[in-house]
Design a protein around this motif. Structure first.
Motif, PDB file in Angstrom:
ATOM      1  N   PHE A 153     -18.231 -22.735  64.670  1.00 41.40           N
ATOM      2  CA  PHE A 153     -18.577 -24.160  64.621  1.00 41.40           C
ATOM      3  C   PHE A 153     -18.786 -24.766  66.009  1.00 41.40           C
ATOM      4  O   PHE A 153     -18.914 -25.980  66.150  1.00 41.40           O
ATOM      5  N   GLY A 154     -18.818 -23.926  67.052  1.00 41.32           N
ATOM      6  CA  GLY A 154     -19.101 -24.434  68.395  1.00 41.32           C
ATOM      7  C   GLY A 154     -17.901 -24.982  69.125  1.00 41.32           C
ATOM      8  O   GLY A 154     -18.038 -25.846  69.991  1.00 41.32           O
ATOM      9  N   ARG A 155     -16.711 -24.507  68.806  1.00 40.21           N
ATOM     10  CA  ARG A 155     -15.460 -24.929  69.450  1.00 40.21           C
ATOM     11  C   ARG A 155     -15.310 -26.461  69.478  1.00 40.21           C
ATOM     12  O   ARG A 155     -15.187 -27.082  70.549  1.00 40.21           O
ATOM     13  N   PRO A 156     -15.294 -27.088  68.318  1.00 38.22           N
ATOM     14  CA  PRO A 156     -15.248 -28.561  68.281  1.00 38.22           C
ATOM     15  C   PRO A 156     -13.981 -29.145  68.892  1.00 38.22           C
ATOM     16  O   PRO A 156     -14.012 -30.265  69.427  1.00 38.22           O
ATOM     17  N   ASP A 157     -12.857 -28.418  68.820  1.00 33.39           N
ATOM     18  CA  ASP A 157     -11.610 -28.946  69.356  1.00 33.39           C
ATOM     19  C   ASP A 157     -11.689 -29.181  70.857  1.00 33.39           C
ATOM     20  O   ASP A 157     -11.014 -30.071  71.395  1.00 33.39           O
ATOM     21  N   GLU A 158     -12.529 -28.417  71.550  1.00 30.69           N
ATOM     22  CA  GLU A 158     -12.660 -28.570  72.994  1.00 30.69           C
ATOM     23  C   GLU A 158     -13.501 -29.789  73.370  1.00 30.69           C
ATOM     24  O   GLU A 158     -13.553 -30.164  74.538  1.00 30.69           O
ATOM     25  N   ARG A 159     -14.134 -30.420  72.377  1.00 26.95           N
ATOM     26  CA  ARG A 159     -14.972 -31.588  72.642  1.00 26.95           C
ATOM     27  C   ARG A 159     -14.290 -32.885  72.210  1.00 26.95           C
ATOM     28  O   ARG A 159     -14.907 -33.937  72.151  1.00 26.95           O
ATOM     29  N   LEU A 160     -12.997 -32.788  71.906  1.00 24.48           N
ATOM     30  CA  LEU A 160     -12.228 -33.941  71.462  1.00 24.48           C
ATOM     31  C   LEU A 160     -10.948 -34.063  72.293  1.00 24.48           C
ATOM     32  O   LEU A 160     -10.427 -33.067  72.791  1.00 24.48           O
ATOM     33  N   THR A 161     -10.435 -35.292  72.425  1.00 25.54           N
ATOM     34  CA  THR A 161      -9.075 -35.489  72.918  1.00 25.54           C
ATOM     35  C   THR A 161      -8.164 -35.400  71.703  1.00 25.54           C
ATOM     36  O   THR A 161      -8.360 -36.131  70.726  1.00 25.54           O
ATOM     37  N   THR A 162      -7.194 -34.492  71.746  1.00 26.70           N
ATOM     38  CA  THR A 162      -6.436 -34.173  70.539  1.00 26.70           C
ATOM     39  C   THR A 162      -4.959 -34.532  70.677  1.00 26.70           C
ATOM     40  O   THR A 162      -4.327 -34.285  71.702  1.00 26.70           O
ATOM     41  N   PHE A 163      -4.421 -35.111  69.605  1.00 24.39           N
ATOM     42  CA  PHE A 163      -3.019 -35.509  69.534  1.00 24.39           C
ATOM     43  C   PHE A 163      -2.386 -34.839  68.317  1.00 24.39           C
ATOM     44  O   PHE A 163      -2.992 -34.801  67.239  1.00 24.39           O
ATOM     45  N   ALA A 164      -1.159 -34.351  68.467  1.00 21.54           N
ATOM     46  CA  ALA A 164      -0.421 -33.756  67.352  1.00 21.54           C
ATOM     47  C   ALA A 164       0.984 -34.323  67.315  1.00 21.54           C
ATOM     48  O   ALA A 164       1.625 -34.488  68.359  1.00 21.54           O
ATOM     49  N   VAL A 165       1.466 -34.617  66.101  1.00 21.67           N
ATOM     50  CA  VAL A 165       2.816 -35.147  65.929  1.00 21.67           C
ATOM     51  C   VAL A 165       3.581 -34.227  64.998  1.00 21.67           C
ATOM     52  O   VAL A 165       3.097 -33.878  63.919  1.00 21.67           O
ATOM     53  N   THR A 166       4.785 -33.826  65.406  1.00 21.00           N
ATOM     54  CA  THR A 166       5.636 -33.032  64.543  1.00 21.00           C
ATOM     55  C   THR A 166       7.026 -33.639  64.508  1.00 21.00           C
ATOM     56  O   THR A 166       7.356 -34.528  65.286  1.00 21.00           O
ATOM     57  N   GLY A 167       7.871 -33.136  63.599  1.00 22.16           N
ATOM     58  CA  GLY A 167       9.208 -33.686  63.379  1.00 22.16           C
ATOM     59  C   GLY A 167       9.452 -33.759  61.887  1.00 22.16           C
ATOM     60  O   GLY A 167       8.538 -33.542  61.082  1.00 22.16           O
ATOM     61  N   THR A 168      10.669 -34.068  61.484  1.00 22.77           N
ATOM     62  CA  THR A 168      10.970 -34.151  60.053  1.00 22.77           C
ATOM     63  C   THR A 168      10.447 -35.462  59.471  1.00 22.77           C
ATOM     64  O   THR A 168       9.710 -35.473  58.483  1.00 22.77           O
ATOM     65  N   ASN A 169      10.835 -36.565  60.077  1.00 24.98           N
ATOM     66  CA  ASN A 169      10.443 -37.886  59.583  1.00 24.98           C
ATOM     67  C   ASN A 169       9.630 -38.624  60.640  1.00 24.98           C
ATOM     68  O   ASN A 169       9.816 -38.421  61.834  1.00 24.98           O
ATOM     69  N   GLY A 170       8.728 -39.483  60.170  1.00 25.54           N
ATOM     70  CA  GLY A 170       7.970 -40.330  61.083  1.00 25.54           C
ATOM     71  C   GLY A 170       6.622 -39.793  61.510  1.00 25.54           C
ATOM     72  O   GLY A 170       5.880 -40.479  62.215  1.00 25.54           O
ATOM     73  N   LYS A 171       6.271 -38.571  61.087  1.00 29.88           N
ATOM     74  CA  LYS A 171       4.981 -37.993  61.505  1.00 29.88           C
ATOM     75  C   LYS A 171       3.810 -38.854  61.049  1.00 29.88           C
ATOM     76  O   LYS A 171       2.905 -39.163  61.838  1.00 29.88           O
TER      77      LYS A 171
END
Length: 495
Positions: free
Chosen positions: A101-119
């Motif tokens: 797909f042309g490495r789309p993740d490299e063309r975006l600013t990416t945020f990830a949230v993990t944890g039990t609650n509040g994601k």
């Protein structure tokens, strides 16, 4: 972009075998029912069946090649197209899809949230802040998938690798600039986000949940911690207001000095310090850290939403947005997005709230915030899902007995378990003398709570939040707690 050749994919995926090594593909698909001509069909062993059984159907639909393991290759047999054999197709599926797909993740600013609650709340808050900064965003999580403003229901908190990369490609094609994702412990353990290296990762907290999958709390913690290694993220923001956050920060900062910052809203030692003040439904939040200071607000109730909003704001600033720029974008509204099924108010008299709280810690936080803001009795309607961590069931009921005045135990998603047994295991946690009822039918339980409450009472309907389908022994039952509650409230008013 030129369609990738099978030879290129073979090199990328550390191929064990290919026959024959000719041709190219124009897309990737892991569901034979959705294959389009030119696709690479990824066949992975599932919980009950190996997808290689459907390789022939995928080829008939136009698949140009099949990617699978040795077992899958034997099951598929001669399907008339090249078969790429790798040791673990599930682990390389995202990498191959990203490449195709042309490495789309490299063309975006990416945020990830993990944890039990509040994601979910934190992810919505980040996406809301980015949108007001003028960004074109994608949001992927428990409640929904939203690509450049177009929403669709979510099937999993974190999608399967091929589906995820297709979503990212779609976001890029629509002019997307930023991606915000919830990342579950299951997804991290299974490598579903690979090969995305998130620009900023965030950690909320860790409490007991999902031990049906991870078996031990340590295993659960280690799965969450994967998000903060060098392979999965560039920068991290870790909330250190529980012991697991403090441990995570110590371990990651020890391995990767300068790659993570800590955050506290409870006065713990941290790089970013947050304080809050409550007045007439508004929680003012002040943040001070390495990048400067920010003052904003949230209209969402509860101390936990102060923590969620603080984490969201710091993650955005750590991505390169100056505090003054963020403050100007947030304006007088602050960080207050509408979050389906998260402390969602559905009625005023009695004050009726629907929330996704489905473990002890989340229940306590929801009840505590409602107690602080409301008078009258607190009535809780909740259950526990089947085929999940059984140990939390009595703990949840005991917590309600400690913080509420009345409990109605009902069914959540029993899945394949006997609903009566689930309810009985919850009841074991209720101390002698506490007032409760057992009403298995969820619609009747919610209706009973509303019809029996006083005008000044507060009702918390917990566990399912935004979910609109209940799984009972494999049978899908349409039920939305919010719809049921609103219907009961109208019935109570005689409408």
């Amino acid at each position: 972009m030129m369609p990738p050749s099978l030879t290129e994919l073979a090199d990328l995926a550390e191929l064990l075998h290919i026959a024959p090594a000719v041709g190219s593909v124009t897309g990737v698909c892991a569901d034979n029912r959705q294959v389009r001509p030119g696709d690479l069909f990824v066949a992975v062993r599932g919980a009950t069946v190996h997808a290689a059984r459907f390789a022939r159907a995928a080829v008939d639909a136009g698949a140009a090649a099949v990617l699978t393991d040795a077992e899958g290759a034997e099951i598929a047999g001669d399907v008339g197209v090249p078969v790429l054999v790798v040791a673990d197709p599930a682990r390389v599926a995202g990498l191959v899809a990203s490449f195709c797909f042309g490495r789309p993740d490299e063309r975006l600013t990416t945020f990830a949230v993990t944890g039990t609650n509040g994601k979910t709340s934190t992810a919505y808050m980040i996406e809301d802040a980015l949108a007001r900064l003028g960004r074109t965003t994608g949001l992927i999580g428990t409640v929904e998938v939203r690509i450049a403003g177009e929403a669709m229901p979510a099937q999993l908190t974190t999608p399967q690798p091929v589906d995820l990369q297709r979503m990212l490609a779609d976001l890029v094609a629509r002019g997307g600039t930023d991606l915000v994702m919830e990342t579950s412990s299951h997804a991290l353990a299974q490598g579903r986000t690979n090969p995305i290296r998130f620009d900023v990762a965030g950690f909320t907290n860790l409490t007991q949940d999902h031990l049906d999958y991870h078996k031990t709390f340590e295993e659960y913690f280690q799965a969450k911690a994967l998000l903060f290694d060098e392979e999965h993220s560039t920068r991290g923001v870790i909330m250190v207001d529980d012991e697991w956050g403090r441990r995570l920060f110590r371990e990651v900062s020890g391995r990767r000095p300068g790659a993570v910052v800590s955050l506290s809203v409870r006065g713990n030692d941290a790089d970013w310090q947050g304080t809050s003040a409550f007045e007439t439904g508004v929680q003012t939040i002040s943040l001070t850290g390495p990048l400067g200071s920010l003052e904003t607000l949230t209209r969402l109730p509860g101390d936990f939403n102060v923590a969620n909003a603080a984490l969201a704001a710091v993650m955005v600033m750590e991505s390169g947005v100056a505090p003054q720029e963020l403050a100007a974008a947030l304006g007088e509204r602050g960080i207050s997005p509408a979050i389906p099924g998260r402390m969602e108010l559905v009625g005023e008299r009695p004050y009726t709230v629907v929330d996704f709280a489905h473990n002890t810690d989340a229940l306590v936080k929801a009840m505590t915030s409602l107690r602080a803001a409301r008078g009258g009795r607190l009535v809780v309607v909740t259950g526990s899902a089947g085929d999940r961590d059984r140990g939390k069931r009595p703990m949840m009921a005991a917590a309600v007995a400690e913080h509420a005045d009345y409990l109605i135990i009902t069914d959540d998603d029993p899945h394949t378990e006997d609903p009566a047994r689930i309810r009985a295991e919850m009841i074991e946690g209720i101390p002698a003398g506490f007032d409760y009822a057992e009403i298995g039918d969820r619609e009747r339980a919610i209706t009973s709570a509303i019809m029996g409450a006083g005008e000044d009472d507060t009702i918390l309907i917990a566990g399912r939040g935004h979910e609109a389908v209940q799984d009972v022994a494999g049978r899908a039952i349409d039920i939305d707690d919010r719809v049921v509650a609103r219907t009961a409230l109208r019935l109570r008013e005689g409408e």
